[in-house]
Design a protein around this motif. Structure first.
Motif, PDB file in Angstrom:
ATOM      1  N   GLU A  15     -29.259   9.389  75.847  1.00  0.00           N
ATOM      2  CA  GLU A  15     -29.937  10.679  75.846  1.00  0.00           C
ATOM      3  C   GLU A  15     -31.216  10.640  76.662  1.00  0.00           C
ATOM      4  OE1 GLU A  15     -30.442  11.503  71.741  1.00  0.00           O
ATOM      5  OE2 GLU A  15     -28.391  12.248  71.450  1.00  0.00           O
ATOM      6  N   ASN A  16     -31.831   9.452  76.769  1.00  0.00           N
ATOM      7  CA  ASN A  16     -33.076   9.314  77.511  1.00  0.00           C
ATOM      8  C   ASN A  16     -32.836   9.026  78.990  1.00  0.00           C
ATOM      9  OD1 ASN A  16     -36.009   9.229  77.470  1.00  0.00           O
ATOM     10  ND2 ASN A  16     -35.813   7.035  77.892  1.00  0.00           N
ATOM     11  N   ASP A  17     -31.587   8.831  79.388  1.00  0.00           N
ATOM     12  CA  ASP A  17     -31.273   8.531  80.782  1.00  0.00           C
ATOM     13  C   ASP A  17     -31.726   9.676  81.668  1.00  0.00           C
ATOM     14  OD1 ASP A  17     -29.690   6.965  82.867  1.00  0.00           O
ATOM     15  OD2 ASP A  17     -28.748   8.939  82.970  1.00  0.00           O
ATOM     16  N   ILE A  18     -32.362   9.355  82.785  1.00  0.00           N
ATOM     17  CA  ILE A  18     -32.923  10.380  83.655  1.00  0.00           C
ATOM     18  C   ILE A  18     -31.857  11.324  84.188  1.00  0.00           C
ATOM     19  CG2 ILE A  18     -32.878   8.792  85.636  1.00  0.00           C
ATOM     20  CD1 ILE A  18     -35.243  11.807  84.995  1.00  0.00           C
ATOM     21  N   LEU A  19     -30.661  10.823  84.484  1.00  0.00           N
ATOM     22  CA  LEU A  19     -29.624  11.707  85.007  1.00  0.00           C
ATOM     23  C   LEU A  19     -29.096  12.648  83.925  1.00  0.00           C
ATOM     24  CD1 LEU A  19     -27.632   9.434  87.478  1.00  0.00           C
ATOM     25  CD2 LEU A  19     -29.616  10.901  87.896  1.00  0.00           C
ATOM     26  N   GLN A  20     -29.064  12.186  82.682  1.00  0.00           N
ATOM     27  CA  GLN A  20     -28.670  13.070  81.584  1.00  0.00           C
ATOM     28  C   GLN A  20     -29.711  14.163  81.380  1.00  0.00           C
ATOM     29  OE1 GLN A  20     -25.783  13.220  79.946  1.00  0.00           O
ATOM     30  NE2 GLN A  20     -25.029  11.545  81.240  1.00  0.00           N
ATOM     31  N   GLN A  31     -34.122  24.278  86.924  1.00  0.00           N
ATOM     32  CA  GLN A  31     -35.525  23.892  86.988  1.00  0.00           C
ATOM     33  C   GLN A  31     -35.642  22.506  87.611  1.00  0.00           C
ATOM     34  OE1 GLN A  31     -36.905  24.089  82.937  1.00  0.00           O
ATOM     35  NE2 GLN A  31     -36.576  26.302  82.768  1.00  0.00           N
ATOM     36  N   GLY A  32     -36.482  22.362  88.637  1.00  0.00           N
ATOM     37  CA  GLY A  32     -36.624  21.086  89.312  1.00  0.00           C
ATOM     38  C   GLY A  32     -37.364  20.052  88.487  1.00  0.00           C
ATOM     39  N   LEU A  33     -37.098  18.802  88.781  1.00  0.00           N
ATOM     40  CA  LEU A  33     -37.784  17.712  88.104  1.00  0.00           C
ATOM     41  C   LEU A  33     -39.245  17.638  88.548  1.00  0.00           C
ATOM     42  CD1 LEU A  33     -35.193  14.776  88.325  1.00  0.00           C
ATOM     43  CD2 LEU A  33     -35.490  16.455  86.479  1.00  0.00           C
ATOM     44  N   GLU A  40     -38.543   8.286  88.375  1.00  0.00           N
ATOM     45  CA  GLU A  40     -37.448   7.624  87.655  1.00  0.00           C
ATOM     46  C   GLU A  40     -36.175   7.632  88.488  1.00  0.00           C
ATOM     47  OE1 GLU A  40     -36.953   8.214  83.309  1.00  0.00           O
ATOM     48  OE2 GLU A  40     -38.504   9.751  83.556  1.00  0.00           O
ATOM     49  N   VAL A  41     -35.915   8.745  89.147  1.00  0.00           N
ATOM     50  CA  VAL A  41     -34.723   8.852  89.996  1.00  0.00           C
ATOM     51  C   VAL A  41     -34.816   7.867  91.163  1.00  0.00           C
ATOM     52  CG1 VAL A  41     -33.414  10.360  91.532  1.00  0.00           C
ATOM     53  CG2 VAL A  41     -34.295  11.251  89.361  1.00  0.00           C
ATOM     54  N   ALA A 231     -42.306  10.535  95.592  1.00  0.00           N
ATOM     55  CA  ALA A 231     -42.225  11.458  94.456  1.00  0.00           C
ATOM     56  C   ALA A 231     -43.312  12.524  94.544  1.00  0.00           C
ATOM     57  CB  ALA A 231     -42.345  10.684  93.142  1.00  0.00           C
ATOM     58  N   GLU A 232     -44.503  12.114  94.948  1.00  0.00           N
ATOM     59  CA  GLU A 232     -45.601  13.058  95.141  1.00  0.00           C
ATOM     60  C   GLU A 232     -45.228  14.111  96.186  1.00  0.00           C
ATOM     61  OE1 GLU A 232     -50.025  13.081  97.233  1.00  0.00           O
ATOM     62  OE2 GLU A 232     -49.152  11.161  96.611  1.00  0.00           O
ATOM     63  N   PHE A 233     -44.647  13.665  97.286  1.00  0.00           N
ATOM     64  CA  PHE A 233     -44.261  14.572  98.372  1.00  0.00           C
ATOM     65  C   PHE A 233     -43.229  15.586  97.888  1.00  0.00           C
ATOM     66  CE2 PHE A 233     -42.033  14.912 102.726  1.00  0.00           C
ATOM     67  CZ  PHE A 233     -42.804  16.011 103.087  1.00  0.00           C
ATOM     68  N   ALA A 234     -42.208  15.113  97.187  1.00  0.00           N
ATOM     69  CA  ALA A 234     -41.178  16.020  96.686  1.00  0.00           C
ATOM     70  C   ALA A 234     -41.772  17.061  95.740  1.00  0.00           C
ATOM     71  CB  ALA A 234     -40.080  15.233  95.981  1.00  0.00           C
ATOM     72  N   SER A 235     -42.694  16.647  94.882  1.00  0.00           N
ATOM     73  CA  SER A 235     -43.296  17.583  93.937  1.00  0.00           C
ATOM     74  C   SER A 235     -44.227  18.563  94.650  1.00  0.00           C
ATOM     75  CB  SER A 235     -44.045  16.830  92.833  1.00  0.00           C
ATOM     76  OG  SER A 235     -45.121  16.081  93.345  1.00  0.00           O
ATOM     77  N   GLU A 236     -44.902  18.112  95.718  1.00  0.00           N
ATOM     78  CA  GLU A 236     -45.754  19.016  96.496  1.00  0.00           C
ATOM     79  C   GLU A 236     -44.914  20.067  97.218  1.00  0.00           C
ATOM     80  OE1 GLU A 236     -49.409  15.884  97.425  1.00  0.00           O
ATOM     81  OE2 GLU A 236     -47.702  16.040  98.796  1.00  0.00           O
TER      82      GLU A 236
END
Length: 345
Positions: A15-20, A31-33, A40-41, A231-236
């Motif tokens: 249940e805690n798996d990032i893909l789940q 909704q985006g991560l 984590e991905v 990860a920062e770039f993707a979130s920006e």
């Protein structure tokens, strides 16, 4: 009390798996991560890449559809740029083999016609400048008007940092989409460009969006940034919410400060493709420069079945791409329909 297990994995771990979690958040809700989840991905082991790409493809199909958008690009002004983008052989500050060149309007119109024949719906005019002067603006506006009168294709532009007056002129002329890449994460940008700021580029993008043009904004991966900065770039980018994100992978160019950098690992590139799709579920993700070198044919196909839903066809600005027919054949082989013009406007 013991936890239920499935094989060697506990129910709690599953249940805690990032893909789940991504399946519930991104696939089900659109909704985006966030930044931490994107990290984590990006840290998933190699044996999970196939699962990541499968989920990313599901997300793309649900929230973007199955069509692939094709685009051709051409350089109106090549070389002699005063900026010091460390990846770019068009900078006049580096000893690169690229020479200055200008195209006239008939050449631009002919290139647009050739692009349209491939089935592409986007044609982007690019200039190697910090920002356009009056001569360049006049030629660009004339080119846009002439192409629109003779070719059934959307015209995009990428001519650097703009003033509000220039943004308004391009919007009035009917420029469909404006490309202005942030290039990399805000925290890493000074390692890539020193002659202007990340914030200056973002300000242009905000004006473009306010003017009603579609925003095309991505960057280049594999320029020495950390996983955290990816990860920062993707979130920006997700915060900016562009219509399109071009995904380039560094193709080290002779004479530039990044000439000796290693080509990005294929598995890392595929992880990035999946991660960016999960960060941007509703956005056009476009294969751009460097994919041939970084991914090859197999990796390119995996990307198209792992979140990518658009391609630049033909050559890039200073590097060679694959023959246009080869990309069209590949998309057909994967049974993915090509987006028609009337679905992009």
């Amino acid at each position: 009390m013991t936890q239920a297990t499935t094989g060697t994995t506990t129910t709690a771990e599953a249940e805690n798996d990032i893909l789940q979690r991504a399946r519930a958040t991104v696939l089900d809700k659109g909704q985006g991560l966030g930044k931490d989840e994107i990290m984590e991905v990006l840290r998933l082991p190699d044996e999970r890449i196939k699962d990541l790409l499968a989920l990313a493809h599901e997300v793309r199909l649900k929230w973007c559809g199955d069509e692939v958008e094709m685009e051709g690009i051409i350089s109106l002004k090549t070389g002699g740029c005063p900026e010091d983008c460390h990846f770019c052989s068009q900078s006049g500050l580096f000893q690169s083999p690229v020479r200055n060149a200008w195209l006239d309007i008939p050449a631009l119109v002919d290139a647009a016609k050739q692009t349209a024949k491939t089935g592409a719906t986007e044609f982007c005019i690019v200039a190697a400048v910090k920002g356009p002067d009056e001569r360049l603006m006049d030629q660009l506006i004339d080119a846009v008007n002439t192409i629109q009168s003779e070719v059934d294709i959307n015209v995009a532009a990428s001519v650097g940092i703009l003033t509000r007056e220039q943004v308004d002129r391009l919007a009035k002329a009917g420029v469909h989409r404006y490309n202005h890449n942030l290039e990399t994460a805000r925290s890493y940008f000074p390692n890539v460009v020193t002659t202007h700021s990340w914030e200056t580029r973002r300000d242009t993008l905000k004006m473009v969006k306010d003017a009603g043009m579609e925003v095309c904004c991505g960057g280049i991966l594999g320029m020495g940034e950390t996983l955290e900065q990816r990860a920062e770039f993707a979130s920006e980018l997700a915060e900016l919410d562009p219509h399109e994100v071009p995904m380039n992978f560094l193709d080290p160019r002779p004479g530039t400060p990044f000439a000796d950098m290693e080509v990005m690992d294929t598995k890392d590139a595929l992880r990035c493709i999946g991660a960016f799709r999960l960060a941007l579920p509703r956005t056009i993700l476009r294969f751009a420069g460097g994919r041939e070198l970084t991914l090859g044919d197999i990796g390119t196909e995996e990307g198209l079945l792992g979140g990518i839903n658009a391609i630049i066809v033909g050559n890039y600005l200073t590097t060679l791409g694959r023959p246009q027919e080869q990309d069209m054949d590949m998309v057909g082989k994967l049974r993915l329909p090509i987006k028609a013009l009337n679905t992009t406007v």
